[in-house]
Design a protein around this motif. Structure first.
Motif, PDB file in Angstrom:
ATOM      1  N   SER A  20      -1.610   1.300  -9.588  1.00  0.00           N
ATOM      2  CA  SER A  20      -2.106  -0.043  -9.707  1.00  0.00           C
ATOM      3  C   SER A  20      -1.650  -0.647  -8.031  1.00  0.00           C
ATOM      4  O   SER A  20      -1.834  -1.908  -7.871  1.00  0.00           O
ATOM      5  CB  SER A  20      -0.890  -0.765 -10.458  1.00  0.00           C
ATOM      6  N   ASN A  21      -1.424   0.488  -7.210  1.00  0.00           N
ATOM      7  CA  ASN A  21      -1.273  -0.085  -5.804  1.00  0.00           C
ATOM      8  C   ASN A  21      -2.436   0.457  -4.968  1.00  0.00           C
ATOM      9  O   ASN A  21      -3.251   1.073  -5.458  1.00  0.00           O
ATOM     10  CB  ASN A  21      -0.048   0.592  -4.961  1.00  0.00           C
ATOM     11  N   HIS A  22      -2.795  -0.106  -4.057  1.00  0.00           N
ATOM     12  CA  HIS A  22      -3.686   0.342  -3.027  1.00  0.00           C
ATOM     13  C   HIS A  22      -3.133   1.781  -2.432  1.00  0.00           C
ATOM     14  O   HIS A  22      -2.206   1.794  -2.340  1.00  0.00           O
ATOM     15  CB  HIS A  22      -3.671  -0.635  -1.876  1.00  0.00           C
ATOM     16  N   THR A  36       0.799  -1.293   0.075  1.00  0.00           N
ATOM     17  CA  THR A  36       0.023   0.157   0.106  1.00  0.00           C
ATOM     18  C   THR A  36       1.005   1.091  -0.096  1.00  0.00           C
ATOM     19  O   THR A  36       1.906   1.225   0.663  1.00  0.00           O
ATOM     20  CB  THR A  36      -1.020   0.046   1.323  1.00  0.00           C
ATOM     21  N   LEU A  37       0.490   2.117  -0.842  1.00  0.00           N
ATOM     22  CA  LEU A  37       1.271   3.645  -0.771  1.00  0.00           C
ATOM     23  C   LEU A  37       0.281   4.431  -0.035  1.00  0.00           C
ATOM     24  O   LEU A  37      -0.804   4.414  -0.118  1.00  0.00           O
ATOM     25  CB  LEU A  37       1.289   4.054  -2.096  1.00  0.00           C
ATOM     26  N   LYS A  38       1.272   5.312   0.536  1.00  0.00           N
ATOM     27  CA  LYS A  38       0.396   6.386   1.487  1.00  0.00           C
ATOM     28  C   LYS A  38       0.772   7.849   1.092  1.00  0.00           C
ATOM     29  O   LYS A  38       1.812   8.039   1.211  1.00  0.00           O
ATOM     30  CB  LYS A  38       0.636   5.930   3.117  1.00  0.00           C
ATOM     31  N   TRP A  39      -0.418   8.552   0.952  1.00  0.00           N
ATOM     32  CA  TRP A  39      -0.078  10.014   0.681  1.00  0.00           C
ATOM     33  C   TRP A  39      -0.220  10.637   2.020  1.00  0.00           C
ATOM     34  O   TRP A  39      -1.194  10.611   2.619  1.00  0.00           O
ATOM     35  CB  TRP A  39      -1.022  10.666  -0.313  1.00  0.00           C
ATOM     36  N   ASN A  40       0.739  11.667   2.451  1.00  0.00           N
ATOM     37  CA  ASN A  40       0.388  12.545   3.528  1.00  0.00           C
ATOM     38  C   ASN A  40       0.282  14.044   2.749  1.00  0.00           C
ATOM     39  O   ASN A  40       1.251  14.448   2.423  1.00  0.00           O
ATOM     40  CB  ASN A  40       1.484  12.596   4.532  1.00  0.00           C
ATOM     41  N   VAL A  41      -0.979  14.798   2.868  1.00  0.00           N
ATOM     42  CA  VAL A  41      -1.094  15.959   2.223  1.00  0.00           C
ATOM     43  C   VAL A  41      -1.428  16.804   3.265  1.00  0.00           C
ATOM     44  O   VAL A  41      -1.767  16.654   4.380  1.00  0.00           O
ATOM     45  CB  VAL A  41      -2.392  15.778   1.427  1.00  0.00           C
ATOM     46  N   ASP A  42      -1.015  18.168   2.804  1.00  0.00           N
ATOM     47  CA  ASP A  42      -1.139  19.208   3.971  1.00  0.00           C
ATOM     48  C   ASP A  42      -1.273  20.571   3.000  1.00  0.00           C
ATOM     49  O   ASP A  42      -1.144  20.545   1.857  1.00  0.00           O
ATOM     50  CB  ASP A  42       0.321  19.655   4.772  1.00  0.00           C
ATOM     51  N   VAL A  45       3.320  14.156   0.167  1.00  0.00           N
ATOM     52  CA  VAL A  45       4.343  13.404   0.019  1.00  0.00           C
ATOM     53  C   VAL A  45       3.965  12.146  -0.143  1.00  0.00           C
ATOM     54  O   VAL A  45       2.965  11.595   0.704  1.00  0.00           O
ATOM     55  CB  VAL A  45       5.543  13.589   1.245  1.00  0.00           C
ATOM     56  N   LEU A  46       4.259  11.129  -1.027  1.00  0.00           N
ATOM     57  CA  LEU A  46       4.026   9.852  -1.084  1.00  0.00           C
ATOM     58  C   LEU A  46       4.993   8.836  -0.902  1.00  0.00           C
ATOM     59  O   LEU A  46       6.114   8.848  -1.110  1.00  0.00           O
ATOM     60  CB  LEU A  46       3.520   9.572  -2.445  1.00  0.00           C
ATOM     61  N   ARG A  47       4.831   7.882   0.101  1.00  0.00           N
ATOM     62  CA  ARG A  47       5.783   6.878   0.574  1.00  0.00           C
ATOM     63  C   ARG A  47       4.997   5.446   0.642  1.00  0.00           C
ATOM     64  O   ARG A  47       3.776   5.426   0.890  1.00  0.00           O
ATOM     65  CB  ARG A  47       6.069   7.136   1.969  1.00  0.00           C
ATOM     66  N   ILE A  80      -4.922  12.630  -5.829  1.00  0.00           N
ATOM     67  CA  ILE A  80      -5.550  11.556  -6.663  1.00  0.00           C
ATOM     68  C   ILE A  80      -5.366  11.879  -8.089  1.00  0.00           C
ATOM     69  O   ILE A  80      -4.969  10.725  -8.753  1.00  0.00           O
ATOM     70  CB  ILE A  80      -7.145  11.595  -6.178  1.00  0.00           C
ATOM     71  N   GLN A  81      -5.329  13.020  -8.422  1.00  0.00           N
ATOM     72  CA  GLN A  81      -5.041  13.260  -9.912  1.00  0.00           C
ATOM     73  C   GLN A  81      -3.665  12.638 -10.248  1.00  0.00           C
ATOM     74  O   GLN A  81      -3.412  11.978 -11.139  1.00  0.00           O
ATOM     75  CB  GLN A  81      -5.014  14.679  -9.950  1.00  0.00           C
ATOM     76  N   ILE A  82      -2.448  12.816  -9.287  1.00  0.00           N
ATOM     77  CA  ILE A  82      -1.114  12.307  -9.836  1.00  0.00           C
ATOM     78  C   ILE A  82      -1.249  10.982  -9.676  1.00  0.00           C
ATOM     79  O   ILE A  82      -0.644  10.337 -10.491  1.00  0.00           O
ATOM     80  CB  ILE A  82      -0.296  12.976  -8.675  1.00  0.00           C
ATOM     81  N   SER A  83      -1.770  10.316  -8.681  1.00  0.00           N
ATOM     82  CA  SER A  83      -2.003   8.866  -8.551  1.00  0.00           C
ATOM     83  C   SER A  83      -2.543   8.080  -9.873  1.00  0.00           C
ATOM     84  O   SER A  83      -1.964   7.105 -10.307  1.00  0.00           O
ATOM     85  CB  SER A  83      -2.869   8.423  -7.234  1.00  0.00           C
ATOM     86  N   MET A  84      -3.634   8.822 -10.420  1.00  0.00           N
ATOM     87  CA  MET A  84      -4.299   8.447 -11.551  1.00  0.00           C
ATOM     88  C   MET A  84      -3.476   8.580 -12.822  1.00  0.00           C
ATOM     89  O   MET A  84      -3.574   7.668 -13.590  1.00  0.00           O
ATOM     90  CB  MET A  84      -5.643   8.937 -11.923  1.00  0.00           C
ATOM     91  N   ARG A  85      -2.519   9.152 -12.605  1.00  0.00           N
ATOM     92  CA  ARG A  85      -1.545   9.552 -13.855  1.00  0.00           C
ATOM     93  C   ARG A  85      -0.548   8.556 -14.192  1.00  0.00           C
ATOM     94  O   ARG A  85      -0.261   8.394 -15.248  1.00  0.00           O
ATOM     95  CB  ARG A  85      -1.079  11.017 -14.053  1.00  0.00           C
ATOM     96  N   TYR A  86      -0.075   8.021 -12.934  1.00  0.00           N
ATOM     97  CA  TYR A  86       1.086   7.011 -13.084  1.00  0.00           C
ATOM     98  C   TYR A  86       0.691   5.579 -12.900  1.00  0.00           C
ATOM     99  O   TYR A  86       0.203   5.452 -11.676  1.00  0.00           O
ATOM    100  CB  TYR A  86       2.129   7.595 -12.344  1.00  0.00           C
ATOM    101  N   GLU A  87       1.029   4.666 -13.815  1.00  0.00           N
ATOM    102  CA  GLU A  87       0.949   3.350 -13.655  1.00  0.00           C
ATOM    103  C   GLU A  87       1.448   2.828 -12.385  1.00  0.00           C
ATOM    104  O   GLU A  87       0.753   1.903 -11.579  1.00  0.00           O
ATOM    105  CB  GLU A  87       1.162   2.654 -14.811  1.00  0.00           C
TER     106      GLU A  87
END
Length: 310
Positions: free
Chosen positions: A277-279, A212-218, A233-235, A266-273
């Motif tokens: 492709s991850n949770h 699983t990948l996790k975004w922390n947004v601020d 930041v995505l980790r 979410i926009q960035i996540s949808m743009r890159y395979e």
């Protein structure tokens, strides 16, 4: 004479590469720092040497008095020197600016045993020159400018976003850093240094589940400067830094700004395979923003598009 002056801006000494690649900031900014110290960025002096622009077009956008080479633009110009001195004054320091960016980098250090502050000190060098460069481009290409105070806030905001990718349990948000930059002298063993009271530090970063990948947004909203910004930041579950974004936005209420940060993640996540492709998990410290995003309806009317998209 003008051409000779621009050529003298490039240092002939080798650049200390190992001191740049420390994984404290995004790779593109490490590369920019390296190019800047070698005099390889597309300054007006370089464009002039290639006969792309005329001498009358090669003056510094900030002072309009000197040929714009990398050293002048990012260090020696009165405008840029004011930003360096602001950072040094925060810590009660004085510094005679060296003649080149490379010499400045070689001398750039903070004494003491605080390992976290030393990382902050090394990162802030690149963040300052990157922020000056971004302001320069905004003035030239977009005819937009920020005040010195706004640039200072952006520097601290960028620093706060990239600190979150270091893996240190640093407890303060971007807004708290801007209110009290001395909290950057935090030590993991005994907490922050003494200073103005800082409200409710957030919990240290917690990793997501495996695969699983996790975004922390601020978000940051400065009513005094009429500015807002978002970042994230995505980790992965091991804490490995995978992606970062930061962007200024129009002045807006803080919970709405948090929604825009979630929307952008979410926009960035949808743009890159390799991301979509991850949770995914997305974490925000705004309870209102999270509630609006999870409900079928509700939230500010002017965010209907973003909320429907989410």
């Amino acid at each position: 004479m003008e051409m000779a002056k621009s050529q003298n801006c490039v240092s002939s000494l080798p650049v200390p590469v190992k001191k740049i690649w420390l994984d404290l900031i995004p790779p593109r900014i490490e590369i920019f720092t390296w190019f800047a110290m070698m005099g390889k960025i597309n300054s007006k002096a370089k464009l002039l040497s290639l006969n792309i622009i005329r001498p009358s077009e090669a003056l510094c956008i900030f002072c309009n008095a000197t040929i714009e080479c990398a050293d002048h633009l990012l260090l020696l110009c009165e405008f840029s020197a004011g930003i360096w001195n602001w950072w040094l004054n925060l810590w009660g320091l004085r510094w005679a600016l060296p003649g080149s960016l490379k010499d400045a980098f070689d001398q750039w250090a903070i004494s003491g045993r605080n390992s976290f502050l030393k990382k902050v000190w090394r990162a802030i060098f690149s963040i300052i020159i990157w922020s000056i460069w971004k302001e320069r481009n905004s003035r030239i290409f977009d005819n937009k400018s920020c005040s010195i105070a706004q640039i200072q806030d952006l520097i601290l905001t960028r620093l706060s976003w990239w600190i979150s990718g270091w893996g240190d349990p640093f407890p303060y948000t971007a807004a708290e850093i801007i209110c009290n930059p001395l909290c950057l002298a935090w030590k993991s063993s005994d907490g922050a240094i003494k200073g103005p009271a800082i409200p409710s530090p957030p919990k240290p970063w917690s990793p997501p589940r495996n695969a699983t990948l996790k975004w922390n947004v601020d978000a940051l909203v400065s009513s005094s400067q009429s500015m807002s910004a978002i970042g994230g930041v995505l980790r992965n579950h091991k804490g490995v830094f995978m992606c970062v974004f930061s962007s200024p936005i129009p002045p807006i209420e803080i919970n709405s700004a948090e929604v825009l940060a979630i929307f952008r993640a979410i926009q960035i996540s949808m743009r890159y395979e390799n991301i979509r492709s991850n949770h995914l998990e997305i974490e925000s410290d705004s309870m209102n923003a999270v509630r609006w995003c999870n409900e079928d309806k509700g939230g500010p009317w002017n965010l209907n598009f973003q909320l429907n998209f989410i």
